[in-house]
Write an enzyme that holds these catalytic residues in place. Sequence first.
Site, PDB file in Angstrom:
ATOM      1  N   HIS A  70     -56.410  -8.354  44.499  1.00  0.00           N
ATOM      2  CA  HIS A  70     -56.913  -8.498  45.863  1.00  0.00           C
ATOM      3  C   HIS A  70     -58.340  -9.048  45.792  1.00  0.00           C
ATOM      4  O   HIS A  70     -59.132  -8.645  44.945  1.00  0.00           O
ATOM      5  CB  HIS A  70     -56.897  -7.126  46.548  1.00  0.00           C
ATOM      6  CG  HIS A  70     -57.616  -7.112  47.845  1.00  0.00           C
ATOM      7  ND1 HIS A  70     -57.319  -7.993  48.855  1.00  0.00           N
ATOM      8  CD2 HIS A  70     -58.629  -6.329  48.297  1.00  0.00           C
ATOM      9  CE1 HIS A  70     -58.121  -7.753  49.878  1.00  0.00           C
ATOM     10  NE2 HIS A  70     -58.924  -6.751  49.570  1.00  0.00           N
ATOM     11  N   ASN A  72     -62.299 -12.344  52.130  1.00  0.00           N
ATOM     12  CA  ASN A  72     -61.278 -11.302  52.050  1.00  0.00           C
ATOM     13  C   ASN A  72     -60.359 -11.419  53.270  1.00  0.00           C
ATOM     14  O   ASN A  72     -60.763 -11.093  54.383  1.00  0.00           O
ATOM     15  CB  ASN A  72     -61.974  -9.935  52.013  1.00  0.00           C
ATOM     16  CG  ASN A  72     -60.995  -8.774  51.952  1.00  0.00           C
ATOM     17  OD1 ASN A  72     -59.793  -8.958  52.098  1.00  0.00           O
ATOM     18  ND2 ASN A  72     -61.512  -7.576  51.755  1.00  0.00           N
ATOM     19  N   CYS A 103     -55.596  -3.862  52.950  1.00  0.00           N
ATOM     20  CA  CYS A 103     -55.607  -4.838  51.856  1.00  0.00           C
ATOM     21  C   CYS A 103     -54.454  -4.633  50.875  1.00  0.00           C
ATOM     22  O   CYS A 103     -54.166  -5.508  50.066  1.00  0.00           O
ATOM     23  CB  CYS A 103     -56.945  -4.798  51.127  1.00  0.00           C
ATOM     24  SG  CYS A 103     -58.307  -5.159  52.241  1.00  0.00           S
TER      25      CYS A 103
HETATM   26  N1  COA Z   1     -76.944 -10.366  54.022  1.00  0.00           N
HETATM   27  C1  COA Z   1     -78.159 -10.151  53.488  1.00  0.00           C
HETATM   28  N2  COA Z   1     -78.561  -8.949  53.076  1.00  0.00           N
HETATM   29  C2  COA Z   1     -77.716  -7.929  53.214  1.00  0.00           C
HETATM   30  C3  COA Z   1     -76.426  -8.093  53.772  1.00  0.00           C
HETATM   31  C4  COA Z   1     -76.060  -9.367  54.190  1.00  0.00           C
HETATM   32  N3  COA Z   1     -74.843  -9.628  54.718  1.00  0.00           N
HETATM   33  N4  COA Z   1     -75.802  -6.896  53.785  1.00  0.00           N
HETATM   34  C5  COA Z   1     -76.656  -6.017  53.238  1.00  0.00           C
HETATM   35  N5  COA Z   1     -77.816  -6.625  52.907  1.00  0.00           N
HETATM   36  C6  COA Z   1     -78.996  -6.065  52.279  1.00  0.00           C
HETATM   37  C7  COA Z   1     -79.112  -4.581  52.495  1.00  0.00           C
HETATM   38  O1  COA Z   1     -79.773  -4.290  53.699  1.00  0.00           O
HETATM   39  C8  COA Z   1     -79.890  -4.159  51.294  1.00  0.00           C
HETATM   40  O2  COA Z   1     -81.257  -4.446  51.507  1.00  0.00           O
HETATM   41  P1  COA Z   1     -82.411  -3.464  50.945  1.00  0.00           P
HETATM   42  O3  COA Z   1     -82.229  -3.483  49.442  1.00  0.00           O
HETATM   43  O4  COA Z   1     -83.658  -4.116  51.412  1.00  0.00           O
HETATM   44  O5  COA Z   1     -82.114  -2.132  51.549  1.00  0.00           O
HETATM   45  C9  COA Z   1     -79.422  -5.079  50.193  1.00  0.00           C
HETATM   46  O6  COA Z   1     -78.861  -6.226  50.861  1.00  0.00           O
HETATM   47  C10 COA Z   1     -78.357  -4.475  49.311  1.00  0.00           C
HETATM   48  O7  COA Z   1     -77.365  -3.914  50.139  1.00  0.00           O
HETATM   49  P2  COA Z   1     -76.149  -3.152  49.533  1.00  0.00           P
HETATM   50  O8  COA Z   1     -75.335  -2.583  50.645  1.00  0.00           O
HETATM   51  O9  COA Z   1     -76.648  -2.244  48.451  1.00  0.00           O
HETATM   52  O10 COA Z   1     -75.366  -4.366  48.869  1.00  0.00           O
HETATM   53  P3  COA Z   1     -74.192  -4.283  47.853  1.00  0.00           P
HETATM   54  O11 COA Z   1     -74.567  -4.876  46.583  1.00  0.00           O
HETATM   55  O12 COA Z   1     -73.538  -2.924  47.853  1.00  0.00           O
HETATM   56  O13 COA Z   1     -73.157  -5.280  48.521  1.00  0.00           O
HETATM   57  C11 COA Z   1     -71.139  -5.284  49.812  1.00  0.00           C
HETATM   58  C12 COA Z   1     -72.620  -5.000  49.818  1.00  0.00           C
HETATM   59  C13 COA Z   1     -70.568  -4.966  51.196  1.00  0.00           C
HETATM   60  C14 COA Z   1     -70.911  -6.753  49.502  1.00  0.00           C
HETATM   61  C15 COA Z   1     -70.468  -4.420  48.707  1.00  0.00           C
HETATM   62  O14 COA Z   1     -70.873  -3.080  48.840  1.00  0.00           O
HETATM   63  C16 COA Z   1     -68.974  -4.473  48.751  1.00  0.00           C
HETATM   64  O15 COA Z   1     -68.375  -5.480  48.453  1.00  0.00           O
HETATM   65  N6  COA Z   1     -68.322  -3.354  49.083  1.00  0.00           N
HETATM   66  C17 COA Z   1     -66.891  -3.312  49.180  1.00  0.00           C
HETATM   67  C18 COA Z   1     -66.495  -3.844  50.499  1.00  0.00           C
HETATM   68  C19 COA Z   1     -65.050  -4.180  50.559  1.00  0.00           C
HETATM   69  O16 COA Z   1     -64.512  -4.681  49.623  1.00  0.00           O
HETATM   70  N7  COA Z   1     -64.427  -3.936  51.712  1.00  0.00           N
HETATM   71  C20 COA Z   1     -63.074  -4.268  51.918  1.00  0.00           C
HETATM   72  C21 COA Z   1     -62.239  -3.342  51.112  1.00  0.00           C
HETATM   73  S1  COA Z   1     -60.810  -4.035  50.584  1.00  0.00           S
END
Ligand code: COA
Length: 328
Positions: free
Chosen positions: A252, A282, A112
């Site tokens: 980004h 993204n 990224c």
């Molecule tokens: N759809 C529905 N539910 C989902 C899901 C999806 N796509 N992905 C995860 N969940 C659920 C999980 O299972 C969890 O359920 P639970 O509470 O029953 O256990 C809940 O949603 C929360 O999951 P969590 O992983 O804590 O969500 P989050 O708020 O951390 O969001 C991301 C997840 C991936 C969106 C977030 O962590 C993120 O943006 N991370 C950075 C990723 C990134 O930017 N990557 C590229 C780098 S440049």
Amino acid sequence: MNAKITATAHNTPKNIMTNHDLEKIVDTSDEWIRSRTGIEKRHIVSEDEASSDISTRIALSLLKEKNILADEIDLIIVGTVTPDHYTPSTAALVQKNIGATNAWGFDLSAACSGFLYGLETGANFISTGKYEKIMVIGVDTMTSILDFKDRDTCVIFGDGGGGVILEPTTKESGIIDSILHMDGSGGDYLIVPGGGSRIPATIKSVNERKHYIKQDGKTVYKYAVKGMADVSEKILSKNNLSGDDIALFIPHQANKRIIDAAAERCGIVEDKVLINIDKYGNTTAGTIPIALNEAVNENRINDGDLILLAAFGAGFTWGSILIRWESI
Ligand code: COA
């Protein structure tokens, strides 16, 4: 000698995948994706499209915008982690496709942060005085490494890219500062484990889905907020600036919550933050040049404006670049 941006362009594939389309493929919901990431839809390639096709369209638009011939380009840098092939490079394919007979070039892998690493690299080539016109493209076809059975990753990425032409300026403008970082100890948190020399592609590695991107979203989130905010604050204080001095912050686009947190830490108000993650998701190396071109097209950038770019990505890689915009 500083480098200034003299043309911008972007391109995204025609096909659109909405959150509702994803609901039919994985266990997710439009509401979850919107509220956790800010994404509503993303562009995805058709079966016969790859990163060099998107890049070639960007390169042709850049030539048209500048009204120059391809043989005037000295160097082509393509930031991407989804090249068409390991070899030849995407840059070589673009060179052939546009007929840039006097250019050399290379691909640059910084996920990224690929466009920012590319801008820094291009700006330094300009500063030597030897190069006059450099194309820097940031592009990714993330769907080529997405596992549509893995809801942790497949809902956040999209395909697309953008680019710029860099040229020298004798003024105190253009790219005026940059801070770039890398910390390989974060590598395992966002990784495509297979398909390289560590785990070459075999029937077993493909069956184990090792050629797809994997992430520990929570850890990446934490480092991304801190990395983007710290480095943006650092470049502001190094230049005796505050968030108020910035005319436009182009971060980004990984997650709207990451962007909001970074902007808040830097004291940059909401209407000076470019957010388009809702439309594209993204696109990895593509996000910043896509956003930059949209800002230019929407007349959000004026002569003399201070523009702050910031990115965080796999590697980990991150950084920020400060531009004093010089109208052409
Ligand atoms: N759809 C529905 N539910 C989902 C899901 C999806 N796509 N992905 C995860 N969940 C659920 C999980 O299972 C969890 O359920 P639970 O509470 O029953 O256990 C809940 O949603 C929360 O999951 P969590 O992983 O804590 O969500 P989050 O708020 O951390 O969001 C991301 C997840 C991936 C969106 C977030 O962590 C993120 O943006 N991370 C950075 C990723 C990134 O930017 N990557 C590229 C780098 S440049």
